[in-house]
Write an enzyme that holds these catalytic residues in place. Sequence first.
Site, PDB file in Angstrom:
ATOM      1  N   GLU A 199       0.105  -1.079   0.043  1.00  0.00           N
ATOM      2  CA  GLU A 199      -0.166   0.028  -0.088  1.00  0.00           C
ATOM      3  C   GLU A 199       0.631   1.718   0.346  1.00  0.00           C
ATOM      4  O   GLU A 199       0.666   2.630   1.148  1.00  0.00           O
ATOM      5  CB  GLU A 199      -0.914   0.292   0.936  1.00  0.00           C
ATOM      6  CG  GLU A 199      -2.021  -1.160   1.126  1.00  0.00           C
ATOM      7  CD  GLU A 199      -3.129  -0.124   2.674  1.00  0.00           C
ATOM      8  OE1 GLU A 199      -2.500  -0.319   3.148  1.00  0.00           O
ATOM      9  OE2 GLU A 199      -3.725  -1.723   2.325  1.00  0.00           O
ATOM     10  N   GLU A 387      -5.344  -7.954   0.946  1.00  0.00           N
ATOM     11  CA  GLU A 387      -6.168  -7.855   2.111  1.00  0.00           C
ATOM     12  C   GLU A 387      -7.975  -7.224   2.058  1.00  0.00           C
ATOM     13  O   GLU A 387      -7.812  -7.087   0.750  1.00  0.00           O
ATOM     14  CB  GLU A 387      -5.474  -6.148   2.688  1.00  0.00           C
ATOM     15  CG  GLU A 387      -4.598  -6.779   3.708  1.00  0.00           C
ATOM     16  CD  GLU A 387      -3.433  -5.337   3.907  1.00  0.00           C
ATOM     17  OE1 GLU A 387      -4.029  -4.896   4.082  1.00  0.00           O
ATOM     18  OE2 GLU A 387      -2.888  -5.495   3.798  1.00  0.00           O
TER      19      GLU A 387
HETATM   20  O1  IFM Z   1      -3.400  -2.360   9.392  1.00  0.00           O
HETATM   21  C1  IFM Z   1      -3.793  -1.979   7.775  1.00  0.00           C
HETATM   22  C2  IFM Z   1      -2.253  -2.742   6.826  1.00  0.00           C
HETATM   23  O2  IFM Z   1      -1.205  -2.960   7.713  1.00  0.00           O
HETATM   24  C3  IFM Z   1      -3.263  -2.575   5.885  1.00  0.00           C
HETATM   25  N1  IFM Z   1      -3.976  -1.970   5.209  1.00  0.00           N
HETATM   26  C4  IFM Z   1      -5.059  -2.130   5.614  1.00  0.00           C
HETATM   27  C5  IFM Z   1      -5.010  -2.716   7.494  1.00  0.00           C
HETATM   28  C6  IFM Z   1      -6.219  -2.073   8.380  1.00  0.00           C
HETATM   29  O3  IFM Z   1      -5.817  -0.468   8.669  1.00  0.00           O
END
Ligand code: IFM
Length: 476
Positions: A199, A387
Amino acid sequence: MTREQYLKLSSILAAGTLLPHNLLAEIFSPEELKRNDFGKDFIWGTATAAYQIEGGWNEDGKGESVWDHFVHEHKGKIKTHETGDVACDFYHRYESDIELMHKMNIPASRFSIGWSRVLPQGTGAVNQKGIDFYHRVIDKCLKENVEPWVTCYHWDLPQALEEKGGWANRDSIKWFEEYVNVISKEYGDKVKNWMVFNEPMAFVPLGYLIGVHAPGYVNFSKFYKAVHHVTMSHGAGGRILRANVKGATIGTTFSCSHVDAKNDKPANVKAARRADAFINRLFIDPVLGLGYPKADLPACKHIERHMLDGDAEKMKFDFDFIGLQNYSRMVIYQLGLIPIIHFANVPAKKLGHDTTDMGWEVYPEGIYNLIKKFGAYRNIPKIIITENGAAFPDENVNGEINDTKRIQFLKDYLKQVLKAKQEGVNVCGYFIWSFMDNFEWAEGFRPRFGLVGVDFKTQQRTIKASGKWFSEFLSK
Ligand code: IFM
């Protein structure tokens, strides 16, 4: 039939009413999701990140990372004033945690390597104890039949490098190459699935533009430079992985949110296009060879100023997959006051849907829209949802965590993933964020994203109802 459906049916029958057709359909028809529906090669897993779970922040020769520094020096920036010094203590508990993954039938674990654990100063001398730790983690995964999926960088730059300018220094591309070279040579025989970054659209603006994450700057110039150097590092890291890891599957991950305009006023429609370019395309487009999305986001001209001859070529890389990470959506309107982007989003609470503990709108259709959107890119061969998940205020009642909202969230999002797949998009994997509750950056430990609950006082793990559901889903 679910428990809720059963209760609804019993109350209707008790009242002696005839069941209307649509209700019958609602009660009996929604087929439970089945793992098989996604095909036998679909990749299933859970995700975590080094700083969020490991702890052991200064043990065995580990160097300080920007997050270690940030939580100690800028305590007020963490809402709960907590640190990740111990976090889930995965550094000492990795064996039982990976055994738990195995017990829960989780086929793959996505985790990151802490750069300053293996190279305490970021470059130069390697810390053998740090190198050995990840060997032990990887070996344990392989022993427990949990496929390791490694992210090279999940936000924890060595502080020594931040002191030299961090991602805003063009040398960061070289530093990153050195680091990826070390870890891919070290672990490439055992690990075949790699992701370059986690990200960039989160750690670059949060860290250099609005200063709520490490390293905590509010600095336009640093932001523009960091965008370009991180973009360049995608290509650089990808090429090193390709050279060092035989038979590697290489991807990188992007946070993205489906964007809608607040209404059809032309200024808002244009703002929504700008928002999409900023939130979703700023990092993806250039690594795919499409350049920065300047037509929709004029501020890209400030980034392009940092491009040198040959950069346009070097920032491209033929990724085997693109990881999409989605939680929510954005509803956008034009707001000239906001520098660079000139848009704002309607607060999630005003959109009429449920929100999670992060204040994010629950909007399952958004993940479908994103998969369709990026599935239509010619040069994205495969999509993996690296994710997806939700934080809800879970309660541990006599050892049980009955997080039915999370189960519903996951089912609803998965149905949308399946819909996109059935319509022909090559979406071929799904990782839940997260395996266990962990340190949620500036929010501290309050938001709980895990399938496994963690009591941060005792470090006791409790498989939540959602963990049991996922485990059963995976077993079929
Ligand atoms: O915890 C984070 C992760 O580190 C990166 N993506 C989003 C998650 C939730 O906020």
